[in-house]
Design an enzyme around this catalytic site. Structure first.
Site: not given
Length: 150
Positions: A77, A79, A105, A108
């Protein structure tokens, strides 16, 4: 915290928040993912200290989805990529702000907390709000700006 006290001026803070979100939007365009392109920028003391977009790990083919359109399990992802880039640098995430085009999410969100990020500004909400709920419960300032182009 900020060297020119942007956080003490709400209008100036909003202007900067929107500008960094626009930058994250541009960064998302670097992603090779076809289903969803996400960009992230980490800022501390008005300096961009890390950036990332969703995609495959280094050395993998830049194909994020299977032939059926499902995302490969190993896609990182945005981040997470930004936080990993931060970890490889001489910078620290303590008291920084994460600007991201899609809310984090739940997995993360744990990385965001552990990186010392104190503020998350995002554009679009992820289908599962568990990550945002977790960050809010942890005391991280969370703000949604749906259209930073206004």
């Amino acid at each position: 915290m900020n060297s020119d006290n942007i956080s003490e001026n709400p209008l100036k803070q909003e202007r900067y928040d929107k500008a960094y979100l626009r930058m994250a939007t541009e960064w998302a365009k670097l992603s090779h993912c076809t289903r969803k392109q996400v960009g992230a920028i980490i800022v501390k003391d008005n300096i961009i200290i890390a950036d990332g977009f969703n995609g495959t790990p280094s050395g993998f083919e830049n194909c994020c989805e299977t032939d059926q359109g499902d995302t490969h399990w190993y896609v990182l992802h945005a981040e997470a990529n930004a936080i990993l880039k931060l970890a490889r640098s001489n910078n620290r995430g303590t008291n920084s702000t994460l600007y991201i085009t899609l809310s984090p999410c739940r997995d993360c969100s744990k990385l965001v907390l552990q990186a010392g990020i104190k503020r998350v500004v995002y554009m679009n909400g992820y289908k599962d709000t568990t990550g945002i709920d977790f960050l809010t419960k942890a005391g991280i300032d969370v703000l949604q700006i749906e259209n930073p182009f206004d």
